[in-house]
Design an enzyme around this catalytic site. Structure first.
Site, PDB file in Angstrom:
ATOM      1  N   ASP A 147     -11.116   3.925   9.768  1.00 41.67           N
ATOM      2  CA  ASP A 147     -11.046   3.365   8.406  1.00 41.67           C
ATOM      3  C   ASP A 147     -11.657   1.975   8.371  1.00 41.67           C
ATOM      4  OD1 ASP A 147     -10.507   3.387   5.694  1.00 41.67           O
ATOM      5  OD2 ASP A 147      -8.433   2.728   5.913  1.00 41.67           O
TER       6      ASP A 147
ATOM      7  N   GLY B 124       0.833  -1.197   0.000  1.00 40.67           N
ATOM      8  CA  GLY B 124       0.000   0.000   0.000  1.00 40.67           C
ATOM      9  C   GLY B 124       0.861   1.237   0.000  1.00 40.67           C
TER      10      GLY B 124
END
Length: 483
Positions: free
Chosen positions: A153, A30
Site C-alpha cells: 500500500d 481510518g
C-alpha cells in the site's frame, strides 16, 4: 461490513498505557485504526499512539516494524501494548506531515502563482527536491525488499515526514513477509516482553542502501542483488508457497466493500476516490495458507495491473509499480491513474500503456480476470511521455522502468538508486532544504470530488461510464467487451 464497534475510548482507560503516556487529541482515523498524539511521561517525548481494531493488521504491522527496526526511512515503533480481548496499541514516533501534504501544498502554490515559463522538474518542486524525496522513498522500499517485506500500500499518504524533512514509510497493516521455510519462527525463537506479550523474533535486518554499511551476519560486505537473482528468489518463494502469516484464519474483520474484478461483480461499487484500501478479503485466509495472496489490496490509484486483473501469485514487484505512480505524481503534482473504479483504473492504464497482451507481458493471459474483460484496441496509446510532456527523455525512461506491464521488467529499488539520474546535475538537495507543511494531508480541495466522497454517484456499477459493451455467456460465467 462496518468498522468494528468503536472502542477508541478504551485507550484512555487502559492502566498500562495511561501510566506511561498522557493522551492528547485524536489526529487520524481510518477503517481499522485511530491515531492519537501523546506525551511519554518519562522524558516528555511526543509520540503517536495507534490503536488498531483488526487483529490481522496489528500482527502484520508489529511484525514488519520489528524486522525493520533501525531503518532510517521507516517509521520507528517504540513499543506496543496488546492483550487478549483488547485492541493493539502501537507507540510510534510522531510525524506531523506526509508526502501527500507536500504534494498538495506544492499544487496549491502552483495554482495561486501566475503561470510563467515552466522549468523541467515540475512547477512546485525543483529537480533536486524530487530527487531527494525519491532517494528517501527508495531507501525505505529497499529496506523492506531486502528483508522480503512487500508493503502492498505504497502511496504519498503512507509516507510520513519529520519536521526536518526525513521521509519514513508507514502503515504496514497490509504488509506481507515472504520467508524461507527454515527461517519461519518456531516456539523456541519467540520473544516475551515484561508484560507477557510475545512477538516473532525477526530475521537479521539488512541495513539501508545509502545510510549504513551493507554487511551480512558474517561481517562481509553485501553486493547489490541483480535483477535476475532478485526475481529468482521471489519465484522460489512463490513455488514453495511460504507466505509468512498464520493470522488470516483468525482475522476478525471482513472488508465488505470489495469489488475486485476477481469476482466480476457489478453490484459492489468501489465508491471512493483513490482512498479505498483493501486490507482483507474473505477468501484470503484460504488462499494464503496455500501460498497465495489476495488481489484486493492497496489503494486503487497505485494498484498494479496484476492485482487489477486478480492475480494471487505476486511478490515485491507490486511495490515497484506503486513507486512509479508516486514518482510520476511528484513530477506532475497529479495522480498518474486516478481511476474512480477498478474497471476505470484498468481503462486509464490501457489508454496510457496500450492493450495488455502477450507481446508486452508473456503469460498475462493466465491472469484470473484477463479473459473476462477486454477493451477495444487502443491504436495510439498516450504513453508516459504524453502524461508528462514537460520532462526530459531521461526522466521518462526512468519512469518507464517502473510503470510497465511485466512485473519482471520493473527496476528494483536498488537499481533505481544506482541510476545516473540521482548522481548527475542538478544534484539532490540536502534533506534540510526540503519544505515540510505543518500538517498532514486532508481532502484534496482541487479534486473534482473529495476523497471518500463518492456516495452521490447515481449508480453503483463500475460499467455505466463506458458506453456500449458486449456481454457474452461462457461455460464458466461471462465475458465483457467494451467497445
Amino acid at each position: 461490513m462496518d468498522k468494528q464497534p468503536a472502542s477508541s475510548w478504551s485507550i484512555h482507560t487502559r492502566p498500562e498505557i495511561i501510566a506511561k503516556y498522557e493522551i492528547f487529541e485524536r489526529v487520524g482515523s481510518g477503517a481499522y485504526a485511530d491515531v492519537y498524539r501523546a506525551r511519554r511521561l518519562s522524558d516528555n517525548l511526543i509520540v503517536a499512539l495507534k490503536e488498531i481494531f483488526d487483529y490481522q493488521s496489528a500482527f502484520r504491522e508489529i511484525d514488519a516494524l520489528t524486522i525493520l527496526s533501525g531503518s532510517p526511512n521507516v517509521v520507528v515503533m517504540h513499543e506496543y501494548f496488546w492483550h487478549e480481548d483488547e485492541n493493539a496499541v502501537l507507540v510510534l514516533e510522531f510525524l506531523r506531515s506526509d508526502l501527500a501534504a507536500v504534494i498538495r501544498d506544492a499544487k496549491r502554490k502552483k495554482k495561486n502563482k501566475k503561470m510563467g515559463e515552466e522549468e523541467e522538474g515540475g512547477v512546485g518542486f525543483s529537480v533536486g527536491e524530487i530527487k531527494r524525496w525519491m532517494i528517501q522513498i527508495l531507501n525505505g522500499v529497499d529496506a523492506c525488499h531486502r528483508n522480503l517485506i512487500v508493503h502492498r500500500d505504497l502511496k504519498p499518504g503512507n509516507m510520513l515526514i519529520s519536521d526536518d524533512g526525513v521521509l519514513k514509510l508507514a502503515d504496514f497493516g497490509q504488509a506481507r513477509i515472504l520467508m524461507e521455510p527454515d527461517i519461519v519462527a518456531s516456539d523456541d525463537n519467540k520473544l516475551e516482553d515484561k508484560d507477557g506479550e510475545t512477538s516473532i523474533e525477526p530475521p537479521e535486518v539488512i541495513p539501508d542502501y545509502e545510510n549504513s554499511p551493507r554487511q551480512g551476519s558474517d561481517g562481509k560486505e553485501l553486493e547489490a542483488m541483480s535483477k535476475d537473482e532478485y526475481f529468482r528468489q521471489v519465484e522460489e518463494l512463490k513455488a514453495k508457497q511460504v507466505v509468512r502469516d498464520d493470522t488470516d484464519k483468525d482475522s476478525n474483520v471482513h472488508d465488505g466493500d470489495n469489488s475486485c474484478l476477481a469476482t466480476c461483480t457489478v453490484s459492489e461499487m468501489d465508491d471512493d476516490l483513490g482512498g479505498n484500501s483493501f486490507s482483507y478479503d474473505a477468501d484470503e485466509a484460504l488462499d494464503e495458507r496455500e501460498g497465495l495472496m489476495t488481489s484486493c489490496v492497496g489503494t486503487r490509484w497505485f494498484r498494479p495491473p496484476e492485482l487489477l486483473y486478480g492475480s494471487t501469485m505476486y511478490g515485491l514487484e507490486v511495490d515497484l509499480w506503486s513507486l512509479g505512480c508516486v514518482f510520476a505524481e511528484l513530477l506532475s503534482l497529479d495522480p498518474l491513474f486516478p481511476g474512480i473504479s477498478d474497471i476505470d483504473q484498468i481503462s486509464r492504464v490501457t489508454n496510457v500503456l496500450g492493450n495488455l497482451n502477450e507481446e508486452v507481458w508473456r503469460g498475462c493471459v493466465d491472469l484470473p480476470d484477463y479473459k473476462s474483460i477486454s477493451f477495444a484496441k487502443v491504436e495510439s496509446p498516450l504513453g508516459i511521455e504524453g502524461c508528462l510532456p514537460n520532462h526530459s527523455g531521461d526522466v521518462i525512461s526512468l519512469l518507464k522502468k517502473l510503470i510497465c506491464y511485466d512485473p519482471a521488467s520493473r527496476a528494483t529499488a536498488v537499481e533505481m538508486l544506482n541510476d545516473k539520474y540521482f548522481s548527475e546535475e542538478p544534484l539532490p538537495v540536502p534533506v534540510s532544504e526540503l519544505y515540510v507543511p505543518p500538517t498532514m494531508s486532508g481532502p484534496d480541495e482541487d479534486s473534482p470530488r473529495k476523497w471518500n466522497d463518492y456516495r452521490e454517484m447515481d449508480s453503483d456499477s463500475d460499467f455505466d461510464d463506458f458506453g456500449p459493451m458486449n456481454v457474452k455467456p461462457t461455460s464458466s460465467g461471462f465475458t465483457i467487451e467494451f467497445t
